[in-house]
Design an enzyme around this catalytic site. Structure first.
Site, mmCIF file in Angstrom:
data_model
loop_
_atom_site.group_PDB
_atom_site.id
_atom_site.type_symbol
_atom_site.label_atom_id
_atom_site.label_comp_id
_atom_site.label_asym_id
_atom_site.label_seq_id
_atom_site.Cartn_x
_atom_site.Cartn_y
_atom_site.Cartn_z
ATOM 1 N N ARG A 52 -1.084 -14.449 3.814
ATOM 2 C CA ARG A 52 -1.860 -13.838 4.903
ATOM 3 C C ARG A 52 -1.191 -14.077 6.262
ATOM 4 O O ARG A 52 -1.152 -13.185 7.102
ATOM 5 C CB ARG A 52 -3.285 -14.389 4.916
ATOM 6 C CG ARG A 52 -4.101 -14.075 3.685
ATOM 7 C CD ARG A 52 -4.674 -12.721 3.653
ATOM 8 N NE ARG A 52 -5.673 -12.524 4.696
ATOM 9 C CZ ARG A 52 -6.442 -11.456 4.782
ATOM 10 N NH1 ARG A 52 -6.335 -10.490 3.902
ATOM 11 N NH2 ARG A 52 -7.324 -11.323 5.746
ATOM 12 N N ASN A 97 -1.785 -0.113 7.205
ATOM 13 C CA ASN A 97 -1.198 -1.391 7.640
ATOM 14 C C ASN A 97 -0.330 -2.059 6.577
ATOM 15 O O ASN A 97 -0.192 -3.273 6.570
ATOM 16 C CB ASN A 97 -2.282 -2.321 8.169
ATOM 17 C CG ASN A 97 -3.337 -2.631 7.133
ATOM 18 O OD1 ASN A 97 -3.175 -2.358 5.949
ATOM 19 N ND2 ASN A 97 -4.428 -3.217 7.579
ATOM 20 N N TYR A 116 -12.329 -2.851 -3.793
ATOM 21 C CA TYR A 116 -12.961 -2.779 -2.470
ATOM 22 C C TYR A 116 -14.490 -2.836 -2.545
ATOM 23 O O TYR A 116 -15.169 -2.397 -1.614
ATOM 24 C CB TYR A 116 -12.527 -1.501 -1.744
ATOM 25 C CG TYR A 116 -11.100 -1.532 -1.255
ATOM 26 C CD1 TYR A 116 -10.666 -2.509 -0.366
ATOM 27 C CD2 TYR A 116 -10.181 -0.571 -1.657
ATOM 28 C CE1 TYR A 116 -9.357 -2.537 0.100
ATOM 29 C CE2 TYR A 116 -8.875 -0.585 -1.189
ATOM 30 C CZ TYR A 116 -8.471 -1.567 -0.313
ATOM 31 O OH TYR A 116 -7.187 -1.591 0.151
ATOM 32 N N ARG A 134 3.351 -6.964 9.316
ATOM 33 C CA ARG A 134 2.716 -5.892 10.091
ATOM 34 C C ARG A 134 3.254 -5.824 11.522
ATOM 35 O O ARG A 134 3.369 -4.740 12.089
ATOM 36 C CB ARG A 134 1.213 -6.078 10.096
ATOM 37 C CG ARG A 134 0.582 -5.815 8.725
ATOM 38 C CD ARG A 134 -0.898 -6.095 8.762
ATOM 39 N NE ARG A 134 -1.555 -5.776 7.504
ATOM 40 C CZ ARG A 134 -2.583 -6.463 7.027
ATOM 41 N NH1 ARG A 134 -3.062 -7.508 7.690
ATOM 42 N NH2 ARG A 134 -3.136 -6.110 5.890
ATOM 43 N N GLU A 183 -9.301 -10.675 -7.744
ATOM 44 C CA GLU A 183 -8.419 -9.521 -7.631
ATOM 45 C C GLU A 183 -7.335 -9.511 -8.696
ATOM 46 O O GLU A 183 -7.002 -8.454 -9.243
ATOM 47 C CB GLU A 183 -7.820 -9.458 -6.225
ATOM 48 C CG GLU A 183 -8.867 -9.165 -5.166
ATOM 49 C CD GLU A 183 -8.359 -9.262 -3.742
ATOM 50 O OE1 GLU A 183 -7.161 -9.600 -3.540
ATOM 51 O OE2 GLU A 183 -9.144 -9.002 -2.818
ATOM 52 N N HIS A 230 -1.810 -5.530 1.496
ATOM 53 C CA HIS A 230 -3.048 -6.275 1.265
ATOM 54 C C HIS A 230 -2.677 -7.614 0.659
ATOM 55 O O HIS A 230 -1.793 -7.694 -0.191
ATOM 56 C CB HIS A 230 -3.961 -5.525 0.285
ATOM 57 C CG HIS A 230 -5.030 -6.403 -0.283
ATOM 58 N ND1 HIS A 230 -6.219 -6.631 0.367
ATOM 59 C CD2 HIS A 230 -5.081 -7.153 -1.420
ATOM 60 C CE1 HIS A 230 -6.948 -7.483 -0.346
ATOM 61 N NE2 HIS A 230 -6.284 -7.800 -1.435
ATOM 62 N N LYS A 244 0.823 -1.204 0.000
ATOM 63 C CA LYS A 244 0.000 0.000 0.000
ATOM 64 C C LYS A 244 0.861 1.261 0.000
ATOM 65 O O LYS A 244 2.084 1.198 0.221
ATOM 66 C CB LYS A 244 -0.930 -0.034 1.211
ATOM 67 C CG LYS A 244 -1.933 -1.181 1.167
ATOM 68 C CD LYS A 244 -2.784 -1.193 2.427
ATOM 69 C CE LYS A 244 -3.760 -2.336 2.443
ATOM 70 N NZ LYS A 244 -4.575 -2.348 3.680
ATOM 71 N N PHE A 263 -16.252 2.991 6.575
ATOM 72 C CA PHE A 263 -14.838 3.308 6.319
ATOM 73 C C PHE A 263 -14.456 3.255 4.842
ATOM 74 O O PHE A 263 -13.313 3.483 4.482
ATOM 75 C CB PHE A 263 -13.925 2.366 7.119
ATOM 76 C CG PHE A 263 -14.162 0.898 6.851
ATOM 77 C CD1 PHE A 263 -13.581 0.263 5.767
ATOM 78 C CD2 PHE A 263 -14.979 0.155 7.703
ATOM 79 C CE1 PHE A 263 -13.795 -1.091 5.519
ATOM 80 C CE2 PHE A 263 -15.199 -1.204 7.466
ATOM 81 C CZ PHE A 263 -14.605 -1.816 6.367
ATOM 82 N N THR A 276 -4.544 -7.702 10.917
ATOM 83 C CA THR A 276 -4.851 -6.438 10.250
ATOM 84 C C THR A 276 -4.372 -5.238 11.062
ATOM 85 O O THR A 276 -3.828 -4.289 10.518
ATOM 86 C CB THR A 276 -6.369 -6.331 9.985
ATOM 87 O OG1 THR A 276 -6.763 -7.463 9.202
ATOM 88 C CG2 THR A 276 -6.716 -5.070 9.243
#
Length: 136
Positions: A86, A113, A49, A103, A127, A116, A9, A57, A92
């Site tokens: 993941r 964070n 998204y 993270r 995706e 993704h 990100k 949010f 998260t």
């Protein structure tokens, strides 16, 4: 081989952490099969998204992912690569992420964070189709 989508990100790019993140995947014997530094446009962000469109949010998600460039990549590995990625990402919320995870080691804020990763094989396929439609 199995594939999943990963986005470093804007905060990861801004903080110069993309190399560190990629090297963690490579050390785990995962292969980067597509990668691009991209200024994410609102249309692509909205498609990505879409499941969050009705959530309070949502606007912040779109604003964040489009604020500066992100590195979008397809990561390949053995079965359930999405699950391996993941696990490597960590929780998260970086404050709850275990040490040793991306993270947990590098994250600061819940809202920023760093990364993704697709949350299922089905999400990965959807995706990858959004971000790399020509990838077969």
């Amino acid at each position: 081989m199995d594939r999943t989508l990963v986005i470093c990100k804007p905060d990861a790019v801004e903080r110069g952490l993309v190399g560190e993140i990629i090297s963690r995947f490579e050390r785990r014997n995962l292969k980067i099969v597509a990668m691009e530094l991209r200024q994410v446009d609102e249309e692509t962000a909205a498609r990505h998204y879409a499941e969050h469109a009705e959530k309070p949010f949502y606007g912040e998600l779109i604003e964040f992912i489009t604020r500066s460039p992100a590195v979008v990549m397809v990561v390949e590995g053995p079965e359930d690569t999405w699950q391996v990625v993941r696990t490597m990402m960590g929780a998260t919320n970086p404050r709850e992420a275990a040490p040793g995870t991306i993270r947990g080691d590098l994250g600061i804020l819940f809202t920023e964070n760093l990364i993704h990763g697709s949350d299922s094989a089905e999400s990965a396929a959807r995706e990858i189709g959004i971000w790399f439609p020509g990838l077969g």
